[in-house]
Design a protein around this motif. Structure first.
Motif, PDB file in Angstrom:
ATOM      1  N   LYS A   1      -4.924  -8.201   1.019  1.00 21.99           N
ATOM      2  CA  LYS A   1      -6.164  -7.507   1.380  1.00 21.99           C
ATOM      3  C   LYS A   1      -7.329  -8.003   0.528  1.00 21.99           C
ATOM      4  N   TRP A   2      -7.103  -8.045  -0.778  1.00 24.12           N
ATOM      5  CA  TRP A   2      -8.163  -8.472  -1.691  1.00 24.12           C
ATOM      6  C   TRP A   2      -8.613  -9.901  -1.371  1.00 24.12           C
TER       7      TRP A   2
ATOM      8  N   THR B   1      -1.757   3.076  -5.094  1.00 27.10           N
ATOM      9  CA  THR B   1      -1.731   1.616  -5.034  1.00 27.10           C
ATOM     10  C   THR B   1      -2.551   1.025  -6.174  1.00 27.10           C
ATOM     11  N   LEU B   2      -3.756   1.537  -6.359  1.00 24.08           N
ATOM     12  CA  LEU B   2      -4.640   1.035  -7.414  1.00 24.08           C
ATOM     13  C   LEU B   2      -4.089   1.327  -8.807  1.00 24.08           C
TER      14      LEU B   2
ATOM     15  N   GLU C   1      -8.798   4.400   6.982  1.00 29.68           N
ATOM     16  CA  GLU C   1      -9.815   3.655   6.245  1.00 29.68           C
ATOM     17  C   GLU C   1     -11.127   3.472   6.994  1.00 29.68           C
TER      18      GLU C   1
ATOM     19  N   CYS D   1     -11.710   3.572  -3.258  1.00 35.21           N
ATOM     20  CA  CYS D   1     -10.477   4.287  -3.554  1.00 35.21           C
ATOM     21  C   CYS D   1     -10.354   5.451  -2.583  1.00 35.21           C
TER      22      CYS D   1
ATOM     23  N   MET E   1      -1.335  -5.415  -1.022  1.00 34.99           N
ATOM     24  CA  MET E   1      -2.664  -5.218  -1.588  1.00 34.99           C
ATOM     25  C   MET E   1      -3.354  -6.532  -1.930  1.00 34.99           C
TER      26      MET E   1
ATOM     27  N   GLY F   1       0.807  -1.211   0.000  1.00 34.03           N
ATOM     28  CA  GLY F   1       0.000   0.000   0.000  1.00 34.03           C
ATOM     29  C   GLY F   1       0.839   1.259   0.000  1.00 34.03           C
TER      30      GLY F   1
ATOM     31  N   ASN G   1      -8.250   0.981  -0.741  1.00 31.15           N
ATOM     32  CA  ASN G   1      -6.897   1.124  -1.286  1.00 31.15           C
ATOM     33  C   ASN G   1      -6.634   2.574  -1.658  1.00 31.15           C
TER      34      ASN G   1
END
Length: 557
Positions: free
Chosen positions: A203-204, A351-352, A313, A219, A200, A192, A347
């Protein structure tokens, strides 16, 4: 109670979220929702009037004090150190009443300074006579220019290849099994970029493995670190990369909605992102059964309303639900219970934006970049004290000296320290520049924090005590108030620093050390837990300058 509020906030779905409706009511009332609007929304969402009032009074651009504000001046640390804002305020006072002038933190104009917001647009570094032209609406002077350069392999700054290219890339990925796509993202080792550095792909996978008929990918575009404008760059210059990353995330975790929480301080980003979303819609990549891949997906933009803590977050999730943006106790983690109590991944923008590179080149190609533990590239924001201020993409592991001297061109004035990584990042003396590299481990081992990799220069002429006072004032104002150590500790620390800086008080070093220790170890989130780091850095490296303000007896900092 917050769990019930989460459920009530989700009764009408993300398209009709309470927070956005409070924002709409505020805009209609010139800065704050009316009591009648708040009562109506409380009834509509079946929550108490106190809940809506508590939410509205938290945010800079919703609270009653915001009513009637016509112009907002940036009070971020980059503009503070540049020394441009006092003169700007004085000039604005000749054209506005004092109570018509508000503040924003920060506008992402750190490369120019003199930043302010007027009539829905941001401005900075205006020349003589240009302010009147802006106020009269006669000229477009809100376009800013800064260096944009990628050194070596470009992941984030690659030129936009056109929507057809992105569409083809996504359709190829959506034709694969989602578990294979996720494995590739995990293999890339993307950590991240918002500061925490958590993988990441992991996390997903957490969200993917949680059963639910509704999931969200959010996002986090609430880039609130003064000195940082890399997320702003991506939103305005590379929005398709960010949106592609969200679509891939949704496919991997089986999410139905992608929510972009974009800070109000970046007004130019909204129409650009909306236009990019339309590009994906026109390409048939949004809606029901996207590309025949068996999942439904769409986007929703939620404008922020002025709160630094929404970069955390769980506070961001509470915000979208229309609650006060207070940090949540974990577990449960958002991947299990997030927005509206549904599995949610949050995220960061940068990062995305790395995902399209991974999908096109493979996870192993990304993993080869950078260092063993800090893979890939990183965007770095340089402020106006550099000869070449701007956004630079460097491979992780690049020396800080290369960034400062080769890319940034060195300093325009004598600088004594760099505050890197936002308010919670470390204060790095210039003597340490040759010892650090742009990666998580280097900064951590040196006693600093890479964070967002924003760089704010502190000139030799700027008192370090004043910088610490303003830093802790920011921390106190932006605390969510959920936990006592942060809510009280930041306020007391600011009071101590302010009194000492004004010459009315000498700080007991042992007492101050205890306060910092309590903040660091007992705060609920990184806001209170992180703010002691730059203060300790300053005390360690600038003790001679600061000793006049402290009673050193008993010190063990």
């Amino acid at each position: 109670m917050s769990k019930n509020l989460s459920e009530l906030g989700g009764r009408k779905g993300v398209l009709e979220n309470l927070f956005s409706k409070i924002g709409d009511a505020s805009a209609a009332e010139e800065g704050t929702p009316s009591p009648q609007d708040m009562e109506r929304l409380a009834e509509e969402f079946l929550v108490g009037k106190a809940n809506v009032y508590g939410t509205a009074t938290f945010y800079d651009f919703l609270k009653p004090e915001n009513k009637g504000k016509k112009v907002y001046v940036c009070n971020g640390s980059a503009c503070l150190c540049a020394g441009t804002q006092d003169g700007l305020v004085d000039e604005l006072k000749t054209r506005f009443k004092p109570d018509e002038i508000g503040h924003m933190t920060c506008l992402g104009r750190c490369h120019e300074n003199g930043a302010f917001h007027f009539a829905g647009k941001n401005y900075s570094a205006l020349g003589e006579g240009q302010l009147d032209a802006v106020l009269e609406g006669g000229e477009e002077m809100n376009v800013d220019r800064y260096a944009m350069h990628s050194q070596g392999e470009s992941v984030l700054m690659t030129e936009f290849p056109g929507m057809d290219s992105y569409a083809a890339l996504l359709k190829t990925a959506l034709a694969k099994d989602s578990s294979d796509v996720l494995d590739d993202v995990k293999a890339a080792g993307i950590r991240g970029r918002g500061g925490a550095g958590f993988p990441m792909g992991v996390k997903w996978e957490f969200a993917r493995n949680t059963e639910s008929n509704l999931k969200f990918i959010i996002c986090n575009a609430d880039e609130g670190d003064p000195g940082a404008y890399s997320d702003r760059y991506l939103l305005e210059e590379r929005p398709h990369a960010v949106l592609s990353g969200m679509i891939i995330a949704a496919y991997c975790m089986k999410a139905q909605w992608g929510v972009l929480y974009i800070r109000a301080e970046y007004p130019e980003a909204f129409p650009i992102v909306e236009a990019a979303i339309q590009d994906f819609r026109d390409a048939g990549l949004l809606g029901e059964n996207v590309n025949g891949a068996g999942f439904d997906f769409d986007f929703k933009i939620v404008p922020g309303q002025g709160s630094y803590i929404c970069g955390e977050e769980t506070a961001l999730i509470s915000s979208i639900e229309g609650q006060r943006p207070e940090v949540r106790v974990r577990p449960p983690f958002p991947a299990q219970k997030g927005l509206f109590n549904k599995p949610t991944i949050v995220n960061n923008v940068e990062t995305l934006a790395t995902v399209p590179y991974v999908i096109q080149n493979g996870g192993s190609a990304f993993a080869r970049l950078g260092t063993e533990k800090s893979n890939g590239t990183k965007l770095v924001s340089l402020d106006s004290y550099f000869n070449r201020p701007g956004i630079y993409e460097v491979e992780m592991g690049t020396s800080l000296s290369t960034v400062v001297n080769d890319l940034g061109g060195g300093f325009t004035k004598p600088i004594k320290a760099l505050h890197i990584g936002g308010p919670l990042g470390g204060i790095v003396p210039v003597s340490k520049i040759d010892e650090l590299s742009i990666d998580f481990e280097s900064f951590a081992s040196g006693g600093f924090l890479l964070g967002h990799a924003s760089v704010v220069c502190i000139p030799e002429s700027f008192p370090m005590m004043t910088y610490l006072e303003k830093l802790m004032e920011f921390a106190a104002v932006e605390s969510c108030g959920k936990c006592f150590p942060c809510r009280l500790g930041t306020k007391r620390a600011h009071e101590m620093l302010e009194s000492a800086n004004s010459g009315n008080y000498k700080i007991d070093m042992e007492l101050f050390d205890d306060l910092l220790h309590t903040l660091e170890t007992a705060s609920l989130c990184a806001h209170g837990g992180g703010i002691p780091l730059p203060v300790k850095n300053a005390l360690q490296y600038f003790g001679e300058e600061l000793k006049q303000y402290f009673n050193q007896e008993g010190s063990h900092v």
